[in-house]
Design a protein around this motif. Structure first.
Motif, PDB file in Angstrom:
ATOM      1  N   THR A  71      48.963  43.687  36.057  1.00 25.88           N
ATOM      2  CA  THR A  71      48.898  45.147  36.081  1.00 25.88           C
ATOM      3  C   THR A  71      47.493  45.562  36.520  1.00 25.88           C
ATOM      4  O   THR A  71      46.586  44.724  36.615  1.00 25.88           O
ATOM      5  N   ASP A  72      47.310  46.855  36.751  1.00 27.17           N
ATOM      6  CA  ASP A  72      45.974  47.342  37.098  1.00 27.17           C
ATOM      7  C   ASP A  72      44.963  46.957  36.026  1.00 27.17           C
ATOM      8  O   ASP A  72      43.841  46.538  36.317  1.00 27.17           O
ATOM      9  N   GLU A  73      45.361  47.101  34.754  1.00 26.85           N
ATOM     10  CA  GLU A  73      44.432  46.820  33.653  1.00 26.85           C
ATOM     11  C   GLU A  73      44.083  45.338  33.581  1.00 26.85           C
ATOM     12  O   GLU A  73      42.932  44.976  33.335  1.00 26.85           O
ATOM     13  N   LYS A 115      41.656  44.650  36.399  1.00 24.69           N
ATOM     14  CA  LYS A 115      40.320  45.187  36.104  1.00 24.69           C
ATOM     15  C   LYS A 115      39.542  44.281  35.156  1.00 24.69           C
ATOM     16  O   LYS A 115      38.314  44.248  35.190  1.00 24.69           O
ATOM     17  N   TYR A 172      49.237  43.469  44.888  1.00 26.56           N
ATOM     18  CA  TYR A 172      47.780  43.667  44.895  1.00 26.56           C
ATOM     19  C   TYR A 172      47.148  42.873  46.028  1.00 26.56           C
ATOM     20  O   TYR A 172      47.690  41.856  46.469  1.00 26.56           O
ATOM     21  N   TRP A 207      42.803  46.105  45.274  1.00 27.55           N
ATOM     22  CA  TRP A 207      43.601  47.314  45.474  1.00 27.55           C
ATOM     23  C   TRP A 207      45.048  47.063  45.030  1.00 27.55           C
ATOM     24  O   TRP A 207      45.566  45.958  45.164  1.00 27.55           O
ATOM     25  N   ASN A 208      45.670  48.126  44.534  1.00 21.22           N
ATOM     26  CA  ASN A 208      47.112  48.155  44.330  1.00 21.22           C
ATOM     27  C   ASN A 208      47.699  48.675  45.636  1.00 21.22           C
ATOM     28  O   ASN A 208      47.309  49.750  46.098  1.00 21.22           O
ATOM     29  N   VAL A 252      41.562  49.464  42.687  1.00 20.94           N
ATOM     30  CA  VAL A 252      41.719  49.154  41.266  1.00 20.94           C
ATOM     31  C   VAL A 252      40.406  48.676  40.665  1.00 20.94           C
ATOM     32  O   VAL A 252      40.028  49.078  39.567  1.00 20.94           O
TER      33      VAL A 252
END
Length: 331
Positions: free
Chosen positions: A17-19, A22, A265, A278-279, A285
């Motif tokens: 996921t984005d999280e 990150k 991604y 990036w997404n 992201v």
């Protein structure tokens, strides 16, 4: 164990996921290189990673156990690009000595050359192996793309280009792409001599192509260019979906980007040494700054929440679970 229960390691897959992206940071690094890493490749069916470096070494790693299994030196020819064949201890690599542009099929088990592939007259800048058969393609600064069969030392076909070519097979090995001069030419691997069946434009970006790649499901493709652009296209229709911008790269460096295994991604190096993510549906992201001044190579590990970067050291990036808290979603 009680009740004679078999010991086994539970494998839990983490959803990307984005999280999660990150939170990623360098979990382990190998700093024993005496030159920049020029190429790296994951074997699709094992835990092996191979690297090539300007220190004229080829190194084989067991990623799961974070071990360097073998170092082979190529002092005579140098080494630039390296790719696994279907066999996990056999690779094809290009030289970097400026006087012999042959490609070589090398057994890492016993450090023996199994075949030489002669035909290029200048540095090979792009190499892609067919995922289904023993074929591969190579693009060179001599403005040719050669098609090869691993079982023969002479090329099986030649395509002329007007620029520095970036080449890649798709996930099925049915199609290959050749990018140069702001265009991506799509070829049917079985009828390539008839010319491209489609030509895709990436807008006004006419700078040298660095890397072209397909996502694992074959639906998307990316093209990086020397001007610091990462273009994402629909590989079936050819329409440009998005363009991401990073710092441009110098003529001797390569801007590399890599799709995550699910194709959602993209992670990329940058001309200032930093790393971006990036997404593909939602934009930027994450960004990781660096003290390096050249773009790192970057490869996502197959089927894993991990990517590697290669610069003057080899780094393995993994999620920092302590940062995630309630964001972690287990499948």
């Amino acid at each position: 164990m009680p009740g004679g229960q078999m010991e086994r390691e539970e494998k839990v897959a983490m959803e990307l996921t984005d999280e999660v992206l990150k939170s990623m940071e360098v979990g382990m690094a190998f700093r024993d290189y005496n030159g920049r890493i020029s190429s790296m490749d994951f074997h699709k069916a094992t835990n092996y990673l191979v690297t090539a470096s300007d220190d004229e070494s080829i190194r084989l790693y067991d990623v799961q156990n974070a071990m360097c299994l073998k170092t082979i030196n190529s002092k005579k020819y140098g080494v630039d690009l390296v790719c696994f064949t279907a066999h996990p201890t056999t690779v094809i690599y290009s030289s970097k000595n400026g006087w012999d542009e042959s490609l070589r099929l090398l057994s890492l088990n016993d450090n023996k050359y199994l075949r030489y592939f002669k035909g290029h007259h200048d540095r090979v800048v792009s190499l892609s192996l067919c995922p289904r058969k023993e074929y591969f393609i190579s693009g060179s600064l001599d403005r040719t793309v050669l098609l090869w069969d691993q079982r023969a030392d002479r090329s099986q076909g030649l395509l002329r280009v007007q620029g520095r070519p970036a080449v890649s097979y798709d996930d099925q090995g049915m199609v290959f792409a050749i990018a140069f001069g702001g265009l991506i030419r799509m070829f049917d691997a079985r009828k390539y001599e008839k010319g491209p069946f489609d030509i895709y434009s990436v807008g006004a970006d006419k700078s040298d192509a660095n890397v072209v790649k397909f996502s694992n499901d074959g639906r998307l493709m990316l093209l990086t260019t020397m001007d610091g652009h990462i273009h994402v296209l629909d590989s079936f229709r050819g329409n440009l979906l998005s363009t991401y911008n990073v710092k441009p790269v110098s003529s001797h460096a390569t801007l590399e980007a890599s799709f995550s295994p699910d194709g959602m991604y993209i992670v990329s190096g940058s001309g200032d040494g930093s790393v971006y993510a990036w997404n593909v549906r939602g934009g930027k992201v994450a960004f990781w700054a660096s003290t390096d001044t050249e773009p790192p190579l970057i490869k996502w590990a197959p089927g894993s929440v991990m990517f590697t970067t290669g610069s003057s050291e080899l780094s393995f990036w993994v999620p920092d679970l302590s940062k995630l808290g309630s964001f972690v979603v287990m499948k």
